[in-house]
Every structure is written in structure tokens, then in C-alpha cells.
Scaffold this motif. Structure first.
Motif, PDB file in Angstrom:
ATOM      1  N   GLU A 110      42.822  30.728  41.877  1.00  0.00           N
ATOM      2  CA  GLU A 110      43.796  30.711  40.964  1.00  0.00           C
ATOM      3  C   GLU A 110      43.535  29.733  39.810  1.00  0.00           C
ATOM      4  OE1 GLU A 110      47.319  30.000  43.229  1.00  0.00           O
ATOM      5  OE2 GLU A 110      47.067  28.219  43.770  1.00  0.00           O
ATOM      6  N   GLU A 111      42.716  28.779  40.241  1.00  0.00           N
ATOM      7  CA  GLU A 111      42.384  27.465  39.481  1.00  0.00           C
ATOM      8  C   GLU A 111      41.335  28.368  38.236  1.00  0.00           C
ATOM      9  OE1 GLU A 111      40.917  23.892  40.954  1.00  0.00           O
ATOM     10  OE2 GLU A 111      40.646  23.128  38.797  1.00  0.00           O
ATOM     11  N   GLY A 160      49.366  27.300  43.036  1.00  0.00           N
ATOM     12  CA  GLY A 160      50.220  28.039  43.962  1.00  0.00           C
ATOM     13  C   GLY A 160      50.562  29.417  43.646  1.00  0.00           C
ATOM     14  N   ALA A 161      50.313  29.882  42.321  1.00  0.00           N
ATOM     15  CA  ALA A 161      50.718  31.392  42.163  1.00  0.00           C
ATOM     16  C   ALA A 161      50.202  32.118  42.922  1.00  0.00           C
ATOM     17  CB  ALA A 161      50.520  31.444  40.669  1.00  0.00           C
ATOM     18  N   GLU A 198      62.180  28.045  45.943  1.00  0.00           N
ATOM     19  CA  GLU A 198      61.194  26.933  46.699  1.00  0.00           C
ATOM     20  C   GLU A 198      60.072  26.847  45.650  1.00  0.00           C
ATOM     21  OE1 GLU A 198      57.933  25.115  48.128  1.00  0.00           O
ATOM     22  OE2 GLU A 198      57.967  27.264  47.586  1.00  0.00           O
ATOM     23  N   THR A 199      59.807  27.739  44.889  1.00  0.00           N
ATOM     24  CA  THR A 199      58.523  27.447  43.818  1.00  0.00           C
ATOM     25  C   THR A 199      59.306  26.553  42.684  1.00  0.00           C
ATOM     26  OG1 THR A 199      57.483  29.376  44.608  1.00  0.00           O
ATOM     27  CG2 THR A 199      56.853  28.458  42.427  1.00  0.00           C
ATOM     28  N   TYR A 200      60.340  26.934  42.203  1.00  0.00           N
ATOM     29  CA  TYR A 200      61.002  26.328  41.224  1.00  0.00           C
ATOM     30  C   TYR A 200      61.453  24.694  41.580  1.00  0.00           C
ATOM     31  CZ  TYR A 200      64.777  25.650  37.779  1.00  0.00           C
ATOM     32  OH  TYR A 200      65.526  25.073  36.741  1.00  0.00           O
ATOM     33  N   VAL A 224      49.991  36.198  47.450  1.00  0.00           N
ATOM     34  CA  VAL A 224      49.073  36.815  48.713  1.00  0.00           C
ATOM     35  C   VAL A 224      49.764  36.399  49.890  1.00  0.00           C
ATOM     36  CG1 VAL A 224      46.907  36.839  49.823  1.00  0.00           C
ATOM     37  CG2 VAL A 224      46.958  36.636  47.223  1.00  0.00           C
ATOM     38  N   GLU A 225      50.486  35.116  49.893  1.00  0.00           N
ATOM     39  CA  GLU A 225      51.009  35.026  51.496  1.00  0.00           C
ATOM     40  C   GLU A 225      52.105  35.816  51.549  1.00  0.00           C
ATOM     41  OE1 GLU A 225      53.663  33.715  54.010  1.00  0.00           O
ATOM     42  OE2 GLU A 225      54.522  33.659  51.932  1.00  0.00           O
TER      43      GLU A 225
END
Lengths: 495, 495
Positions: free
Chosen positions: A361-362, A369-370, B376-378, A375-376
Motif C-alpha cells: 500500500e505504501e 492501513g487502507a 475504527e479507521t476514522y 484484505v483483512e
């Protein structure tokens, strides 16, 4: 024609003697023109077809050749599929929607088996074999393929049956198709004038279309149509000004055309007050491989999935380019990539590979974390054979595991030769507002006397949606109807 | 007029004696019509304005009255803001894009201070006070407000300066605005015929627009325009057939109009070969409260955020309805909800409240974990004052904590009375293709002699984007230009 060359009508009184005369004048020799010319000639009309290129074919000849047909064709039966017109109708209304033209779709589905037989009568052959993998186009000579019918939510509104019919050809079948259709039109009696660019409709004193003005090698040539003119000039993806005015989403992308889809027929008709419909609707193809996105996922520039990847691939392509922030990426793991047979990979290689999603993602410039989150979530549900967000078929659901790869649609297929730099190409679906018999309507909802249209110069069955084979399909189906209606059209001056 | 009533042109030879004559005939007495009539009359033309309702005002009078103005107006200066035309231009090109009309925006920005002074000359007053909160419309009499200028990415392309100018009125200011503008047009000399519905343009033998046919109380009335006709008939949100043909995204939603935006002017002009542009572009307002979505988040039917919630609220509204799966929800916590002053809550109440996001997402029918993952992400990023996905202003970023609430836009404001059941209402932005002087262009890119248009009957400055005040703004600005040009237009018969 230049994008803004004059398309204003010419009064018949200004013409004097016409250079040529016929009953039905068909403008453009792609699939819709061939179908219209065939039927008009078979109905006994004296038919002339004008084609601006040096031979017939148009954008149709450069297409994959898929025909969306069903309702119980011989090919469907031979491959063991049980279809009927109602089932086909239920799928098409959903797939070509929202806001598909249900009346045109009804006719199309009810007439589809007969239309299939017409292609065979014209000499087109279809192999009775079925290609059962997701793809833009099989690199085989199989005669039948899926076009989204087996994906959610389409499989909830109609019994999934494949309807992608392919002329027997390896790869792109449009050339073979158009060879047969143009030969059939000629055999039926239609005469073709090539290198002839139509520029202006000719109107008689009552406002009836009486012919047109064209240019051949720079010289003006005039045509009188005793019964009707049929515009089958294609869409307008090659006219940048029209794109900016009506379908700017395609600006900057590749063009699916023969380079001559300049919207001239739409403009000539609009110049005499014809109505257009849904000029902003487009079809788009991302150069991402269905076999790979099904095994992995397609994400937007923020690392988000947005559709079940097993739908008709034009569907995720349009949704991406029109609605999602780019760039778009195929995300797949090594196991998924390796499971695609090399011949089916079309030369597609990862742009980035990484052991962790954080690294990937980087590389892709996504928020931290996107992709990990996407994927998670995907893996957690896939482990249970579920995709509660988008309902991809469980057969494609498998938790992805390292190493991971990201594939850039901008790299194209087969090394990218000739592919669009943006990773996407498209064409237009909006055009003249027509009845099911191809009569062009004016802005009061009444037919313009003497004027017909079919193919992508017209707004056909489509609402916002598209599947392969519905352009060649509705171009020929409604082209035939327009040809018959034009041949039966009566100019009161000659009646 | 019924949606498909005849709009076909009438030859001047069929008229005989006209019932009325004037130099400039303006059709429709909303903001664009008032502006055009004012300038044409001030230029010395004999001006008639036709209005189908029983008095002036149109949809403009029912609007909020916001005017998008800047470049350094007295109100901006009094409130301590430093603006200039280039800064305004940079914002508008981005905010009204992609594919905004840069030439029209350039003129609009360069002329904005003068245009502001014109409103004052017409008697419109603006209070020199600034409302500094996110809202659809302040319930105060403040004269200046933000319209997205202070949000990402707009704040990266232009120095953030508020440009929402509001006539001194509490709440909806359109009525006050139109009272002043129609009085100014009348004072300048324009005469109004009310209850008069234009139906067909009249063409002379050379194809020049020479007047029109209308109906008053069912009787035909004919008007000769010695110099020009100016169409300021509004958009087409009230014509369901035109919506289906051109902007089906609005089908099923509420209509921001006076109920008479039936597209008749667009149809009359298209019937004589006028070109249209971007007929599918729309503006939409979700009945979600900016003060609440900024403090919480706006999510789609899959629990996903999709924009920074502090942009101009029409921007998240269009993006939601056009691009995201519904239904849409405002998600907020108790602390956020309570922090909105009660007077600013517009009666908005949660539909669901819950101690956990798992409960809430179940109530909303979202995939398990969907809303939990989003929040959670927010929260994780908000704790650091960051929003790497959408870049909401850090001042709105705060981790949300239980209890949580979900607010349904379908419930509307103030108890939902009169609100759209779908939670969204809109209007159309596409229309006739015009030059900056309001000349209506044909499909060859040339002006149609004797025909002008402005307001929402025309395609104005807008590409795909919109902000409040740009309809009243470009309607009046380009309406004035059209009025001046129409007054200077020369009919060769009378020249």
C-alpha cells in the motif's frame, strides 16, 4: 468532417439535379448499416449505402464480434443451456439498467432466436462449444461465453444462462462478422459508395428528409432518397468536442472505434430538430484481466473494493472510472496469479510485489492501513465462503496470503502495445431517440418524416448499463427493423 | 405544456398579424429573465417578458437566494476577507469541475464585484456579517457564508475565502431577491404578460427566430420579436420524460423548483436545431445536516465514508446519490449531536441509537463489521488529527465514542414535512449550448439568429460540479449579458 463542420440542412430547392437517386439511403456500413441495407433490399427497395472509409466494416469490424443472443438458440441448446425470452428479458433489463428501454428489450428478446438464425443465413457460423472462464474475450473459437449472467445480483433476477455468442474466429471476430454481413447486404442488392462522407441532410419544402449532401475526394455529391435515409453512422467517441459537451468522462481515455465515430449522423439529425437521448452514457473497458480480478480483487486509489469482481468486466470498468477515485489496481497473491494458465494471462505482469500489504500500500500511495483493512475484511469473510459486501461467487473466495502483487491497468495487455495510457478505453451509448422501428423522433415525440437511425448513432436498449454483444446485437436487430420500415416508408411526393 | 406537447417551430407566413410586438421578447421571469429584461430595457429596447405563472419569480423566488459572488465585494471586505478575481477563478474552476466552462467562469469572476454592485443598485441589501458554520442555509440574516471554499482539496488550489452572499432575509432569501429584481426590470421599462405559456418559436423564411406562439387561458397568442427572443425558461426537473431521457438519476427524488421547470425552452430551441450540452448533469441536496455530518460522518449503505464531510454539502449529496450504494446515513455520537445548538438541528433526530457499532450496523442492515471498521479507521486517524482518506479539516476530527446514533436523510428536516421521501431532491444543470453573450448555438457551432438563452435553460459555467449561488449567479450574470446582446441584435428585415 471536422468536429464543428456545418451539419445544417440543405433545402431540396438548392440542389437542382441530384447526382444519385435510390429508395433507401443508408449512411454508414457497419453492422447496423449492413442489417438495414440487407432488409431494405430484400423488401424490394433500391438501396444505396454510403461509407466514408474505403470499404465496409466500420467499428463493428474491429470489435470482438460478440453478439448478445439467447432465448434458446441452437448454440445454447447444443451447450446444454435452457433459456427462454422471459429469462433473457429479466437479465437484460437489470444488466442494461437502471432505466433500460424495456420496450426495445422485450422485442429484442422475443426475436432473438430468429435473429440468431438470420446471422446463420448471412453465413456466420458459431461453434457449439462453451468457454466457461471469466474473460474479456476467449482466445479460442468457442461459440458461447458468459457475459455477467452468472454473477450477483443478476443471478437473483434470472436463471443464469450464457448468451455471449461468438462467430467462429480466434480472438477478435468482428472482421469475420462484417465480412459476412456486408456480403449479404450486397447479395441482397444493396450498392455501396465508399470514400463518401455524408455531411448534410436535404429537406423538402414540407420538412421531410429527401436525401443528403456528401463529399467524395473533396467534391460535393448529392443523393436523393425517394423513401428514407437511415443513419447508421456510429457513436461520437472520436469527436472530442462532442465528448466534452456530452460525455466528458471519456476525455483522456482510449477510444473503442475505428477512428471515424465522429457523431456526424447525430449532429446532422439534431440540426433538423431530432431528439437525442442519454448522451452521457458510456461503456468503458479497463485493461484489467477478469481472470485475475476474480481470483484477487479490484481496488480504487484508496484501496477499496467496490463491486463483486465476477460481474461483466465492463461493469466494474465503468463503475471505477466514473465513480471511484483512481488509480485502480488488481490486487492478487502469488497463488492466485500462478493459477491463471500462462496463455490466459495476456502478458499481464505485476507492477509491484511485496511480502506485506503495508509495503504494497505504501508503493501504491494509499493511506496507511487502507489495503491491509480491505484484505483483512475480505479474508475474514472469504474464509467462510462469504462476501457480504459485494457477493462474489464463493468459487472465487479464498483468503489471500503473501506474497502479494499489484497490477496496473495502465500497463495494458500483451506488453501494453497500443493500449490506452490511462488503462481505460470506451465508447458512447447515447444518440438519436428512435422508435423500435428506427424512426427518429423530434423534440415533440413525433417521427421526423423520412429519417431512420440504428446502431450507436441511436440510443438503443441501454439505460446506464452495458454488456458485450448488445451493440452489435441491437445495431443489427434494430438496424433490420429500420431497414424494413425505411423500405416501407412513403414519401408523399412519390406515392 | 404536457411533456410531449408540440414544440415544433411555426413559419412566420402562417401567423398573419401578430397579436403583440416588441424588440426583445424574454420568456420566463425568474432571475435570468429579470436580468435579461433589465439590461435589454436599459439599452433602449422595447421589452416584453412572458411568464406562465400569475406573477414573476419562478424557481428563483423559492430558492435560498444565495449568490455566489466574490473577487473583493464590499461584504467580503467588511467581514475581513481579502479576495480577488484570480483566487475566485481558481476555486470555481475546481468546484464546478471537472470540465467546467473556464471562459464563462473567467468572465464571471472578473465581473463579480460589478455584478454585486448591480444587485445593490436593484435594491438588494446584504448585511456585512459572516456566518461561520457549515450549513445548507443560515437561519440568520448574515450576509456572507462558506460554500466549500475552506475544504480540501479546494483550499489547496485557492486561498479560502467565503463567497456565499445572502440578501438580507431570515432563511430563504429568493423571494426578496426576486421582488427586487423583477421590480428593477419593470422600472427599467420591461412589460410583463403573465399566465402566458410559450409553446413554439416562430421562424422567418431565413431561419431567423422572429417571435413565438404562446397560450393564455387556452387561447393562442402570437408575439413578434423584432430583435430577438431570450429563453430563460429554467431547467427540466419537472418533466419526467426529459429526466428519463437525459438525467434519470433524478427520477424518484424530490424536485428543487417551482413545479414549472418543464424544459419547454430547451425543447423549443432543440426543435429548430439548437445544440444542448451536458444534459445529464444535476445538482442534488440530501436532507442531511452539514453541522452533523461534519461532527460525525456520512456513510453509504455499506457503511463506508466517501468524501470529506466538510465540503459544500451538495457535493457529498451528488456523490452519494450518483455514485454510492444507498441508503445513506449520518453517523454521529452523543457528544457530537449535543454539541450542535438546538436551533441549528433543524428538528433532526436519530432514527437509531446504540451503545455499540455492532448493534447499530445490524439495525442499518450493513455487512457485519462494516461500520465498526469504518469508525475504527476514522477514530485511529482522528486521534492524530488526520483524515488520510478524505482530508476533513482537523477541527472536525475527534474519535467518536458511545453512544452512537444513525440519522436517516429520508426523515427530512423539521419533522420531514414536505421533504422528499427519498431523502434527496435536485434540479438539472444541462441545457442549451450558448456563447458567453447568451447566443444559442446550433449543432454546427454557429449562433441561431435571433435566439438567446440564460439561466438553467442554458448550460452555464458548470462542468460536473456545483455550489449554491452559481445558478442565481450565472443566471443573472449571463442573463444580463444576453439581455444586452439581444437588445443589440439586428434583424436584417428591420435593420
Amino acid at each position: 468532417m471536422s468536429p464543428r463542420s456545418s451539419v445544417e440542412p440543405v433545402p431540396v430547392a438548392e440542389i437542382g439535379a441530384f447526382d444519385h437517386e435510390c429508395d433507401v439511403l443508408v449512411v454508414g456500413f457497419g453492422c447496423a448499416g449492413a442489417a438495414a441495407a440487407f432488409e431494405a433490399a430484400r423488401a424490394g427497395a433500391d438501396v444505396l449505402v454510403l461509407e466514408r472509409a474505403s470499404g465496409p466494416g466500420g467499428s463493428s469490424a474491429q470489435s470482438g464480434g460478440e453478439l448478445y443472443l439467447g432465448g434458446g438458440t441452437e448454440v445454447q441448446k447444443a451447450c446444454g443451456f435452457d433459456d427462454d425470452p422471459d429469462n433473457m428479458y429479466a437479465y437484460l433489463v437489470k444488466a442494461l439498467g437502471p432505466n433500460a428501454d424495456t420496450a426495445k428489450i422485450r422485442l429484442y428478446c422475443d426475436g432473438s432466436v430468429e435473429h440468431f438464425e438470420w446471422f446463420r443465413e448471412c453465413g456466420v457460423t458459431f461453434n457449439p462449444s462453451f468457454y466457461d472462464q471469466p474473460t474479456w474475450m476467449p482466445m479460442s473459437e468457442d461459440g458461447l461465453m458468459w457475459l455477467g449472467e452468472n454473477s450477483w445480483p443478476y443471478n437473483t433476477v434470472a436463471r443464469p444462462v450464457p448468451r455471449g455468442h461468438r462467430p467462429a474466429a480466434s480472438g477478435f471476430g468482428g472482421a469475420v462478422l462484417m465480412e459476412k454481413l456486408s456480403a449479404a447486404a450486397t447479395a441482397a442488392g444493396a450498392v455501396t459508395h465508399v470514400d463518401t462522407v455524408a455531411s448534410n441532410l436535404v429537406l423538402d419544402a414540407d420538412g421531410r428528409v429527401a436525401g443528403l449532401v456528401a463529399r467524395k475526394y473533396g467534391e460535393r455529391v448529392t443523393y436523393r432518397a425517394r423513401r428514407a435515409v437511415v443513419l447508421t453512422t456510429g457513436g461520437f467517441v472520436d469527436n472530442e468536442e462532442m465528448l466534452a459537451d456530452h460525455a466528458p468522462v471519456l476525455l483522456g481515455h482510449g477510444k473503442v472505434s475505428d477512428g471515424l465515430d465522429d457523431g456526424s449522423g447525430i449532429r446532422m439529425a439534431a440540426a433538423i430538430g431530432a431528439a437525442t437521448r442519454r448522451m452521457g452514457v458510456v461503456e468503458i473497458a479497463l485493461t484489467a484481466l477478469p481472470a485475475m480480478v476474480c481470483r484477487g480483487m479490484l481496488v480504487d486509489g484508496l484501496g477499496r473494493r467496490f463491486l463483486n469482481e465476477d460481474v461483466y468486466p465492463g461493469h466494474w470498468s465503468v463503475h471505477a472510472v466514473r465513480d471511484q477515485p483512481g488509480p485502480y489496481w488488481t490486487i492478487i497473491d502469488e497463488e492466485g496469479y500462478e493459477s491463471v494458465p500462462e496463455a490466459d494471462r495476456w502478458g499481464v505482469l505485476p507492477k509491484y510485489a511485496a511480502e506485506t500489504l503495508a509495503e504494497l500500500e505504501e508503493s501504491l500511495g494509499m493511506p496507511p492501513g487502507a489495503l491491509e483493512a480491505t484484505v483483512e475484511t475480505y479474508n475474514r469473510h472469504a474464509a467462510k465462503g462469504e462476501d457480504p459486501y459485494f457477493h462474489k461467487d464463493p468459487k472465487w473466495l479464498r483468503p489471500l496470503k503473501p506474497p502479494f502483487a499489484a497490477i496496473d491497468p495502465g500497463a495494458g495487455f500483451f506488453g501494453g502495445t497500443g493500449g490506452p495510457a490511462s488503462g481505460a478505453s470506451g465508447f458512447t451509448l447515447g444518440g438519436l431517440h428512435t422508435t423500435a422501428d428506427g424512426e427518429v423522433l423530434n423534440n415533440s415525440g413525433e417521427p421526423v418524416p423520412g429519417l431512420y437511425a440504428a446502431g450507436r448513432a441511436a440510443s438503443g436498449m441501454h439505460g446506464e448499463g452495458y454488456v458485450s454483444g448488445t451493440s452489435l446485437g441491437d445495431g443489427t436487430f434494430f438496424g433490420r427493423r429500420a431497414g424494413r420500415a425505411a423500405a416501407a416508408s412513403t414519401n408523399k411526393e412519390t406515392a
